[in-house]
Write a protein that holds these residues in place. Structure first.
Motif, PDB file in Angstrom:
ATOM      1  N   THR A 103      32.539  25.649  44.359  1.00  0.00           N
ATOM      2  CA  THR A 103      32.530  25.984  42.934  1.00  0.00           C
ATOM      3  C   THR A 103      32.425  27.486  42.743  1.00  0.00           C
ATOM      4  O   THR A 103      33.150  28.074  41.912  1.00  0.00           O
ATOM      5  CB  THR A 103      31.353  25.284  42.232  1.00  0.00           C
ATOM      6  OG1 THR A 103      31.503  23.869  42.357  1.00  0.00           O
ATOM      7  CG2 THR A 103      31.311  25.656  40.758  1.00  0.00           C
ATOM      8  N   ILE A 104      31.530  28.128  43.501  1.00  0.00           N
ATOM      9  CA  ILE A 104      31.400  29.590  43.425  1.00  0.00           C
ATOM     10  C   ILE A 104      32.717  30.259  43.788  1.00  0.00           C
ATOM     11  O   ILE A 104      33.167  31.202  43.120  1.00  0.00           O
ATOM     12  CB  ILE A 104      30.269  30.077  44.352  1.00  0.00           C
ATOM     13  CG1 ILE A 104      28.914  29.549  43.870  1.00  0.00           C
ATOM     14  CG2 ILE A 104      30.252  31.599  44.425  1.00  0.00           C
ATOM     15  CD1 ILE A 104      27.774  29.834  44.821  1.00  0.00           C
ATOM     16  N   ILE A 105      33.361  29.759  44.845  1.00  0.00           N
ATOM     17  CA  ILE A 105      34.621  30.353  45.295  1.00  0.00           C
ATOM     18  C   ILE A 105      35.719  30.169  44.254  1.00  0.00           C
ATOM     19  O   ILE A 105      36.414  31.127  43.885  1.00  0.00           O
ATOM     20  CB  ILE A 105      35.050  29.735  46.642  1.00  0.00           C
ATOM     21  CG1 ILE A 105      34.063  30.141  47.748  1.00  0.00           C
ATOM     22  CG2 ILE A 105      36.472  30.165  47.019  1.00  0.00           C
ATOM     23  CD1 ILE A 105      34.265  29.412  49.048  1.00  0.00           C
ATOM     24  N   PHE A 106      35.882  28.949  43.741  1.00  0.00           N
ATOM     25  CA  PHE A 106      36.962  28.677  42.793  1.00  0.00           C
ATOM     26  C   PHE A 106      36.745  29.399  41.470  1.00  0.00           C
ATOM     27  O   PHE A 106      37.691  29.938  40.881  1.00  0.00           O
ATOM     28  CB  PHE A 106      37.089  27.174  42.561  1.00  0.00           C
ATOM     29  CG  PHE A 106      37.661  26.431  43.731  1.00  0.00           C
ATOM     30  CD1 PHE A 106      38.583  27.032  44.569  1.00  0.00           C
ATOM     31  CD2 PHE A 106      37.260  25.134  44.017  1.00  0.00           C
ATOM     32  CE1 PHE A 106      39.112  26.375  45.661  1.00  0.00           C
ATOM     33  CE2 PHE A 106      37.782  24.454  45.102  1.00  0.00           C
ATOM     34  CZ  PHE A 106      38.714  25.082  45.924  1.00  0.00           C
ATOM     35  N   VAL A 107      35.499  29.419  40.985  1.00  0.00           N
ATOM     36  CA  VAL A 107      35.217  30.133  39.727  1.00  0.00           C
ATOM     37  C   VAL A 107      35.458  31.624  39.907  1.00  0.00           C
ATOM     38  O   VAL A 107      36.041  32.287  39.024  1.00  0.00           O
ATOM     39  CB  VAL A 107      33.769  29.857  39.269  1.00  0.00           C
ATOM     40  CG1 VAL A 107      33.390  30.768  38.106  1.00  0.00           C
ATOM     41  CG2 VAL A 107      33.610  28.401  38.857  1.00  0.00           C
ATOM     42  N   SER A 108      35.017  32.176  41.042  1.00  0.00           N
ATOM     43  CA  SER A 108      35.229  33.604  41.310  1.00  0.00           C
ATOM     44  C   SER A 108      36.707  33.944  41.309  1.00  0.00           C
ATOM     45  O   SER A 108      37.145  34.920  40.681  1.00  0.00           O
ATOM     46  CB  SER A 108      34.591  33.997  42.647  1.00  0.00           C
ATOM     47  OG  SER A 108      33.195  33.793  42.632  1.00  0.00           O
ATOM     48  N   TYR A 109      37.514  33.122  41.993  1.00  0.00           N
ATOM     49  CA  TYR A 109      38.939  33.418  42.081  1.00  0.00           C
ATOM     50  C   TYR A 109      39.683  33.089  40.791  1.00  0.00           C
ATOM     51  O   TYR A 109      40.750  33.655  40.532  1.00  0.00           O
ATOM     52  CB  TYR A 109      39.556  32.686  43.268  1.00  0.00           C
ATOM     53  CG  TYR A 109      39.316  33.439  44.563  1.00  0.00           C
ATOM     54  CD1 TYR A 109      39.976  34.639  44.809  1.00  0.00           C
ATOM     55  CD2 TYR A 109      38.410  32.978  45.511  1.00  0.00           C
ATOM     56  CE1 TYR A 109      39.741  35.351  45.966  1.00  0.00           C
ATOM     57  CE2 TYR A 109      38.170  33.685  46.668  1.00  0.00           C
ATOM     58  CZ  TYR A 109      38.844  34.871  46.898  1.00  0.00           C
ATOM     59  OH  TYR A 109      38.602  35.592  48.035  1.00  0.00           O
ATOM     60  N   ALA A 110      39.139  32.201  39.981  1.00  0.00           N
ATOM     61  CA  ALA A 110      39.740  31.967  38.668  1.00  0.00           C
ATOM     62  C   ALA A 110      39.614  33.220  37.802  1.00  0.00           C
ATOM     63  O   ALA A 110      40.581  33.651  37.149  1.00  0.00           O
ATOM     64  CB  ALA A 110      39.075  30.775  37.986  1.00  0.00           C
ATOM     65  N   TYR A 111      38.420  33.822  37.809  1.00  0.00           N
ATOM     66  CA  TYR A 111      38.221  35.074  37.079  1.00  0.00           C
ATOM     67  C   TYR A 111      39.053  36.199  37.681  1.00  0.00           C
ATOM     68  O   TYR A 111      39.605  37.045  36.960  1.00  0.00           O
ATOM     69  CB  TYR A 111      36.743  35.459  37.065  1.00  0.00           C
ATOM     70  CG  TYR A 111      35.923  34.761  36.019  1.00  0.00           C
ATOM     71  CD1 TYR A 111      35.999  35.147  34.679  1.00  0.00           C
ATOM     72  CD2 TYR A 111      35.076  33.707  36.350  1.00  0.00           C
ATOM     73  CE1 TYR A 111      35.244  34.503  33.707  1.00  0.00           C
ATOM     74  CE2 TYR A 111      34.320  33.049  35.388  1.00  0.00           C
ATOM     75  CZ  TYR A 111      34.413  33.456  34.061  1.00  0.00           C
ATOM     76  OH  TYR A 111      33.676  32.808  33.102  1.00  0.00           O
ATOM     77  N   ILE A 112      39.146  36.219  39.018  1.00  0.00           N
ATOM     78  CA  ILE A 112      39.961  37.257  39.678  1.00  0.00           C
ATOM     79  C   ILE A 112      41.424  37.137  39.267  1.00  0.00           C
ATOM     80  O   ILE A 112      42.089  38.135  38.964  1.00  0.00           O
ATOM     81  CB  ILE A 112      39.810  37.146  41.209  1.00  0.00           C
ATOM     82  CG1 ILE A 112      38.418  37.596  41.640  1.00  0.00           C
ATOM     83  CG2 ILE A 112      40.880  37.986  41.918  1.00  0.00           C
ATOM     84  CD1 ILE A 112      38.118  37.356  43.108  1.00  0.00           C
ATOM     85  N   LEU A 113      41.936  35.902  39.240  1.00  0.00           N
ATOM     86  CA  LEU A 113      43.330  35.687  38.859  1.00  0.00           C
ATOM     87  C   LEU A 113      43.592  36.150  37.433  1.00  0.00           C
ATOM     88  O   LEU A 113      44.602  36.827  37.165  1.00  0.00           O
ATOM     89  CB  LEU A 113      43.676  34.205  38.997  1.00  0.00           C
ATOM     90  CG  LEU A 113      45.103  33.799  38.603  1.00  0.00           C
ATOM     91  CD1 LEU A 113      46.125  34.510  39.481  1.00  0.00           C
ATOM     92  CD2 LEU A 113      45.272  32.285  38.709  1.00  0.00           C
ATOM     93  N   LEU A 114      42.689  35.821  36.518  1.00  0.00           N
ATOM     94  CA  LEU A 114      42.857  36.250  35.127  1.00  0.00           C
ATOM     95  C   LEU A 114      42.812  37.772  35.019  1.00  0.00           C
ATOM     96  O   LEU A 114      43.561  38.373  34.233  1.00  0.00           O
ATOM     97  CB  LEU A 114      41.763  35.631  34.254  1.00  0.00           C
ATOM     98  CG  LEU A 114      41.817  34.104  34.090  1.00  0.00           C
ATOM     99  CD1 LEU A 114      40.598  33.616  33.307  1.00  0.00           C
ATOM    100  CD2 LEU A 114      43.106  33.689  33.385  1.00  0.00           C
ATOM    101  N   THR A 115      41.954  38.394  35.801  1.00  0.00           N
ATOM    102  CA  THR A 115      41.843  39.857  35.772  1.00  0.00           C
ATOM    103  C   THR A 115      43.071  40.509  36.375  1.00  0.00           C
ATOM    104  O   THR A 115      43.584  41.510  35.849  1.00  0.00           O
ATOM    105  CB  THR A 115      40.579  40.308  36.523  1.00  0.00           C
ATOM    106  OG1 THR A 115      39.429  39.681  35.954  1.00  0.00           O
ATOM    107  CG2 THR A 115      40.419  41.824  36.454  1.00  0.00           C
ATOM    108  N   VAL A 116      43.555  39.949  37.500  1.00  0.00           N
ATOM    109  CA  VAL A 116      44.724  40.533  38.171  1.00  0.00           C
ATOM    110  C   VAL A 116      45.953  40.496  37.274  1.00  0.00           C
ATOM    111  O   VAL A 116      46.782  41.427  37.288  1.00  0.00           O
ATOM    112  CB  VAL A 116      44.998  39.773  39.491  1.00  0.00           C
ATOM    113  CG1 VAL A 116      46.370  40.139  40.059  1.00  0.00           C
ATOM    114  CG2 VAL A 116      43.921  40.075  40.509  1.00  0.00           C
ATOM    115  N   LEU A 117      46.087  39.455  36.484  1.00  0.00           N
ATOM    116  CA  LEU A 117      47.237  39.356  35.583  1.00  0.00           C
ATOM    117  C   LEU A 117      47.247  40.468  34.538  1.00  0.00           C
ATOM    118  O   LEU A 117      48.307  40.791  33.984  1.00  0.00           O
ATOM    119  CB  LEU A 117      47.237  37.991  34.882  1.00  0.00           C
ATOM    120  CG  LEU A 117      47.469  36.781  35.799  1.00  0.00           C
ATOM    121  CD1 LEU A 117      47.357  35.485  35.000  1.00  0.00           C
ATOM    122  CD2 LEU A 117      48.837  36.876  36.472  1.00  0.00           C
TER     123      LEU A 117
END
Length: 303
Positions: free
Chosen positions: A207-221
């Motif tokens: 959960t920590i990994i997926f939530v972190s990368y979900a925020y990362i993906l939104l930021t990278v866009l």
């Protein structure tokens, strides 16, 4: 059969991966090669991170801990396996089996937590770059690393239960599932507790990994600078390692309890205990620009 308690069990017999003599030499050579790659690759990453000032950052600090855990993880299992294949000695002492299981659980849980910590580190670096030096300061990195090892040690509370006269382990090392299969007593409660602990650990860290990368993906866009996208590119190697490690674990421990002990689980276990520690240094070296640059600087200094 009359059950005997663990004090009367002096050794176990490990069946190993196969009983075919023609496969012993190829297996020995393959496992020896993987172990050497694991030791050289992960030890090389640790030395490179310690000696190159450009890599003295929280991300690479956690990577060096991950490399150390991979070395320990493989060293718990592979040397004993190699000796067993070479000498055809299938026995392991009770204390040796207990130690192998305890260290196996400790470093397995620690690795899950380190992967989650590394994902959180990338989230802070990419999504909150201005606060990164404050949040991921030296003492925070130290506590996160030490906490990962401490939680891993805490999970070694598994207790050997009562065994029957037959103490043949249908595995190549002392794993939880084949040991439970030897118990004469009802192990349903133990299975429920163990599966619950594994699932809580896996699901919480995932959960920590997926939530972190979900925020990362939104930021990278929303990132337009090359520097921002370069930071995001460091996540690729970490995601590959996460996918390999958790993929094998999920196939084993998140399955129904009726399939908890299967011969097919040997392959899945070997994948995340042997293959991933072997591949990790290659993945981080080949897909990480900063590691490759540090390696080139190290080679240049020696010429």
């Amino acid at each position: 059969m009359t059950p005997i308690n663990h004090s009367e069990v002096h050794e176990f017999i490990l069946l190993g991966l196969t009983t075919r003599p023609d496969l012993l030499v190829p297996l020995f050579m393959a496992f020896l090669a993987m172990y050497m790659v694991t030791l050289l690759g992960n030890f090389g990453i640790i030395v490179l991170i310690r000696t190159d000032l450009h890599l003295h950052t929280p991300m690479y600090c956690f990577l060096s801990h991950l490399a150390f855990v991979d070395i320990c993880y493989s060293s718990i299992i592979l040397p004993k396996m190699l000796v067993q294949i070479l000498t055809l000695e299938k026995t392991i002492s009770f204390s040796g089996c207990a130690a192998q299981l305890c260290f196996f659980i400790t470093f397995g849980v620690t690795k899950c937590l380190l992967l989650a910590v590394m994902a959180y580190d990338r989230y802070v670096a990419i999504c909150k770059p201005l606060l990164y030096p404050t949040i991921m300061c030296g003492w925070m990195c130290w506590w996160l690393a030490v906490g990962s090892y401490a939680v891993g040690v805490f999970h070694t509370t598994f207790i050997f239960t009562f065994f029957c006269h037959s103490h043949v382990i249908n595995h190549c090392f002392c794993d939880i599932a084949p040991l439970l299969a030897l118990s004469c007593s009802n192990t349903h409660t133990y299975e429920v507790v163990i599966l619950a602990l594994v699932r809580i650990n896996c699901l919480s860290t995932m959960t920590i990994i997926f939530v972190s990368y979900a925020y990362i993906l939104l930021t990278v866009l929303r990132i337009r600078s090359k520097e921002g996208r370069r930071k995001a590119s460091t996540c690729t190697s970490h995601l590959i390692v996460v996918a390999m490690f958790y993929g094998a674990i999920l196939s084993m421990y998140l399955c129904p309890s009726s399939t908890f002990v299967l011969d097919e689980n040997k392959t899945a276990t070997l994948f995340y205990t042997i293959m991933t520690p072997t591949l990790n240094p290659l993945i981080y070296s080949l897909r990480n620009r900063e590691v490759k640059a540090a390696l080139m600087r190290a080679v240049g200094r020696r010429q």
